[in-house]
Design a protein around this motif. Structure first.
Motif, mmCIF file in Angstrom:
data_model
loop_
_atom_site.group_PDB
_atom_site.id
_atom_site.type_symbol
_atom_site.label_atom_id
_atom_site.label_comp_id
_atom_site.label_asym_id
_atom_site.label_seq_id
_atom_site.Cartn_x
_atom_site.Cartn_y
_atom_site.Cartn_z
ATOM 1 N N LEU A 44 0.844 -1.056 0.096
ATOM 2 C CA LEU A 44 -0.046 0.065 -0.050
ATOM 3 C C LEU A 44 0.989 1.284 -0.143
ATOM 4 O O LEU A 44 0.570 2.240 -0.741
ATOM 5 N N ASP A 45 1.995 1.251 0.514
ATOM 6 C CA ASP A 45 2.990 2.547 0.678
ATOM 7 C C ASP A 45 3.609 2.648 -0.453
ATOM 8 O O ASP A 45 3.541 3.696 -1.143
ATOM 9 N N ALA A 46 3.724 1.545 -1.359
ATOM 10 C CA ALA A 46 4.432 1.573 -2.589
ATOM 11 C C ALA A 46 3.480 2.174 -3.591
ATOM 12 O O ALA A 46 3.681 3.087 -4.481
ATOM 13 N N VAL A 47 2.409 1.961 -3.480
ATOM 14 C CA VAL A 47 1.243 2.440 -4.652
ATOM 15 C C VAL A 47 0.967 3.818 -4.161
ATOM 16 O O VAL A 47 0.820 4.631 -5.013
ATOM 17 N N ALA A 48 0.889 4.274 -2.961
ATOM 18 C CA ALA A 48 0.779 5.475 -2.461
ATOM 19 C C ALA A 48 1.765 6.682 -2.789
ATOM 20 O O ALA A 48 1.722 7.682 -3.180
ATOM 21 N N LEU A 56 3.668 11.147 -6.486
ATOM 22 C CA LEU A 56 4.751 11.910 -7.212
ATOM 23 C C LEU A 56 3.880 12.884 -7.879
ATOM 24 O O LEU A 56 4.547 13.954 -8.230
ATOM 25 N N ASP A 57 2.773 12.747 -8.385
ATOM 26 C CA ASP A 57 1.616 13.482 -9.035
ATOM 27 C C ASP A 57 0.865 14.303 -7.987
ATOM 28 O O ASP A 57 0.825 15.548 -8.402
ATOM 29 N N ASP A 58 0.455 13.695 -7.069
ATOM 30 C CA ASP A 58 -0.560 14.340 -6.271
ATOM 31 C C ASP A 58 -0.632 13.765 -4.682
ATOM 32 O O ASP A 58 -1.279 12.695 -4.719
ATOM 33 N N PRO A 59 0.302 14.314 -3.947
ATOM 34 C CA PRO A 59 0.174 13.752 -2.555
ATOM 35 C C PRO A 59 -1.269 13.540 -1.704
ATOM 36 O O PRO A 59 -1.389 13.098 -0.959
ATOM 37 N N GLN A 60 -2.101 14.587 -2.108
ATOM 38 C CA GLN A 60 -3.340 14.786 -1.280
ATOM 39 C C GLN A 60 -4.361 13.420 -1.823
ATOM 40 O O GLN A 60 -4.661 12.710 -1.170
ATOM 41 N N ALA A 61 -3.948 13.082 -3.272
ATOM 42 C CA ALA A 61 -4.921 11.900 -3.764
ATOM 43 C C ALA A 61 -4.183 10.606 -2.988
ATOM 44 O O ALA A 61 -4.904 9.727 -2.823
ATOM 45 N N ALA A 62 -2.844 10.558 -2.946
ATOM 46 C CA ALA A 62 -2.258 9.368 -2.263
ATOM 47 C C ALA A 62 -2.886 9.095 -1.026
ATOM 48 O O ALA A 62 -3.100 8.083 -0.362
ATOM 49 N N ARG A 63 -2.919 10.197 -0.119
ATOM 50 C CA ARG A 63 -3.333 10.145 1.103
ATOM 51 C C ARG A 63 -4.946 9.900 1.240
ATOM 52 O O ARG A 63 -5.406 9.138 2.178
ATOM 53 N N ARG A 64 -5.689 10.450 0.192
ATOM 54 C CA ARG A 64 -7.051 9.919 0.307
ATOM 55 C C ARG A 64 -7.150 8.459 -0.043
ATOM 56 O O ARG A 64 -8.248 7.824 0.450
#
Length: 107
Positions: free
Chosen positions: A14-18, A23-31
Motif C-alpha cells: 500500500l505504501d508503494a502504491v501511495a 509523485l503527481d498528487d500527494p493529496q490523492a495518495a493520502r485519500r
C-alpha cells in the motif's frame, strides 16, 4: 467481530502504491490510503463480504476493490489477514499470494 491483521508485506504494498501516486498528487495518495483503510475496517463486521478473486474462484482468498487497488485477504475463524495489495491493472500471481499467506502463518 473479526480481528483485522495487516501483514507487513501488505502495508509495504500500500505504501508503494501511495508513493507512486504521491509523485503527481500527494493529496490523492493520502485519500487513497484513507479509503483503503476504511474499506478494510468494514471486514471486521463483514469478513466474508468480499468476493473471491476471479483468478482464484475455488480458493479461501477474498478481495475488496478500492480503485485503483485490489486488497487480498483471508478470513479464518475470528481473524482477517490482509495479505496483499496491488494496483488493479496488474496481473495477480497466485503463487505470490500463497507465499505471503504461508509466511503470515509462520510469523
Amino acid at each position: 467481530m473479526a480481528e483485522l491483521i495487516w501483514t507487513e508485506p501488505a502495508l509495504h504494498d500500500l505504501d508503494a502504491v501511495a508513493d507512486y501516486i504521491a509523485l503527481d498528487d500527494p493529496q490523492a495518495a493520502r485519500r487513497l490510503v484513507q479509503r483503503v483503510f476504511q474499506h478494510v475496517e468494514q471486514l471486521a463486521e463483514h469478513p466474508e463480504s468480499g468476493p473471491r478473486p476471479p483468478e482464484m474462484q475455488r480458493s479461501r482468498y477474498r478481495q475488496i476493490v478500492e480503485a485503483p487497488c485490489r486488497v487480498f485477504y483471508r478470513y479464518g475463524g475470528t481473524r482477517v489477514f490482509v495479505l496483499f495489495v496491488m494496483r488493479g491493472e496488474m496481473r495477480l500471481r497466485k503463487t505470490q499470494l500463497i507465499k505471503r499467506d504461508r509466511k503470515s502463518r509462520s510469523a
